[in-house]
Design a protein around this motif. Sequence first.
Motif, PDB file in Angstrom:
ATOM      1  N   MET A 193       0.798  -1.080   0.019  1.00 29.40           N
ATOM      2  CA  MET A 193      -0.144   0.020  -0.080  1.00 29.40           C
ATOM      3  C   MET A 193       0.820   1.328  -0.136  1.00 29.40           C
ATOM      4  O   MET A 193       1.819   1.257   0.763  1.00 29.40           O
ATOM      5  CB  MET A 193      -1.007   0.093   1.351  1.00 29.40           C
ATOM      6  CG  MET A 193      -1.726   1.316   1.167  1.00 29.40           C
ATOM      7  SD  MET A 193      -2.844   1.467   2.755  1.00 29.40           S
ATOM      8  CE  MET A 193      -1.622   1.640   4.059  1.00 29.40           C
ATOM      9  N   VAL A 202      -3.074   0.338  -3.600  1.00 34.62           N
ATOM     10  CA  VAL A 202      -2.948  -0.843  -3.064  1.00 34.62           C
ATOM     11  C   VAL A 202      -2.816  -1.951  -3.991  1.00 34.62           C
ATOM     12  O   VAL A 202      -3.335  -1.774  -5.165  1.00 34.62           O
ATOM     13  CB  VAL A 202      -3.969  -0.931  -1.823  1.00 34.62           C
ATOM     14  CG1 VAL A 202      -4.014  -0.185  -0.810  1.00 34.62           C
ATOM     15  CG2 VAL A 202      -5.354  -0.985  -2.775  1.00 34.62           C
ATOM     16  N   ASN A 206      -3.133  -7.462   2.365  1.00 34.85           N
ATOM     17  CA  ASN A 206      -2.608  -6.723   3.373  1.00 34.85           C
ATOM     18  C   ASN A 206      -1.646  -7.756   4.389  1.00 34.85           C
ATOM     19  O   ASN A 206      -2.017  -9.053   4.089  1.00 34.85           O
ATOM     20  CB  ASN A 206      -3.447  -6.054   4.320  1.00 34.85           C
ATOM     21  CG  ASN A 206      -4.694  -6.989   5.008  1.00 34.85           C
ATOM     22  OD1 ASN A 206      -4.451  -8.079   5.041  1.00 34.85           O
ATOM     23  ND2 ASN A 206      -5.668  -6.068   5.265  1.00 34.85           N
ATOM     24  N   TRP A 212      -7.085  -4.675   1.610  1.00 31.73           N
ATOM     25  CA  TRP A 212      -6.535  -3.485   2.395  1.00 31.73           C
ATOM     26  C   TRP A 212      -7.969  -2.625   2.865  1.00 31.73           C
ATOM     27  O   TRP A 212      -8.872  -2.505   1.953  1.00 31.73           O
ATOM     28  CB  TRP A 212      -5.720  -2.383   1.473  1.00 31.73           C
ATOM     29  CG  TRP A 212      -4.464  -3.370   1.112  1.00 31.73           C
ATOM     30  CD1 TRP A 212      -4.167  -3.947  -0.133  1.00 31.73           C
ATOM     31  CD2 TRP A 212      -3.410  -3.191   1.743  1.00 31.73           C
ATOM     32  NE1 TRP A 212      -2.872  -4.638  -0.028  1.00 31.73           N
ATOM     33  CE2 TRP A 212      -2.421  -4.101   1.019  1.00 31.73           C
ATOM     34  CE3 TRP A 212      -2.828  -2.619   2.920  1.00 31.73           C
ATOM     35  CZ2 TRP A 212      -0.701  -4.407   1.652  1.00 31.73           C
ATOM     36  CZ3 TRP A 212      -1.433  -2.881   3.379  1.00 31.73           C
ATOM     37  CH2 TRP A 212      -0.682  -3.721   2.595  1.00 31.73           C
TER      38      TRP A 212
END
Length: 338
Positions: A193, A202, A206, A212
Amino acid sequence: MEKKAQRNFLWIALLVLGTIWILARHNRPIPYQTDNGLIFGTVYKITYQHDKNLKEEIEAELKRFDGSLSPFNDTATITRINRNEDIVPDAFFTNVFRRSAEISKETDGAFDITVASLVNAWGFGFKKGIFPDSTMIDSLLEITGYDKVKLSEEGKIVKQDNRIMLSCSAIAKGYAVDVIAQLLKREGVRNFMVDIGGEVVVCGQNPQKGAWRIGLNKPIDDSLAINQELQAVLQVTDIGMATSGNYRNYYYKDGKKYAHTIDPRTGYPVQHSILSATVIAKDCMSADAYATAFMVMGLEEAERFADAHPDIDALFIYADEEGKFQTYLTKGMEKYMK
């Protein structure tokens, strides 16, 4: 014979240990790391999954970018063009200029990088202005208009009037995010990100192996950026996203609020119900420019434009007649709302 057997055993043991070490190293999860810093008068935060820390490479790229498109940098390409120096712009500048021209045409001038003189006059630009009257605005509108500046076949900027000045502040930050995302991909990073002052790209997952999560602030007047109350949270990946709003950069004069979004078509700060516009697009440069254009257009025009362009998604937060926050979503934006 016994010594030979011992040597063979030793070699086998070393081979087994080496294999175990290689497998353990191969199976070790690659860590996520986060780099923070200051650039373009704002903060950046970059989270990425990689064995190597890339902050040095990231900041070197941001420094090159600043040397192209920051109007506060006295030696930057854009500054030299504003001084009418005879130069061939670099690739950063050229890419932004061409995309700006396309979006200006699409939005009928709601987005326009020749707005610099007007932005300066209202006190929001890279030069300090004097509060303008209608005569000054009319004069500045004569040197405002995306169709009054071109990129020649030789790659140089040609102005109809040398007084025309450019400001790419409504698109350059988004492009800087794209540039860093491209750098990370060249380094083999697949999950990351990049956030520069709220403009975001992004990619992948994550650290929790999910999409994300990006929060959208409530557009409450907050010039110090203290309020962090959220209006919505989006779950996104593999997109560029930008938000433009009039709730942080503004001032009051004689009891009236003047916000930093200037309509290039009228010369005046916008006065309408949209408080913030968030745009999702294939790249952050486009999202950044469209978000500004929507703030200029106003709610009805922005809704029509966004609905007619399925390649972008948008979310508008606006004030109704009673001053309460309301939200408008394009159909495509609904899938990101969680």
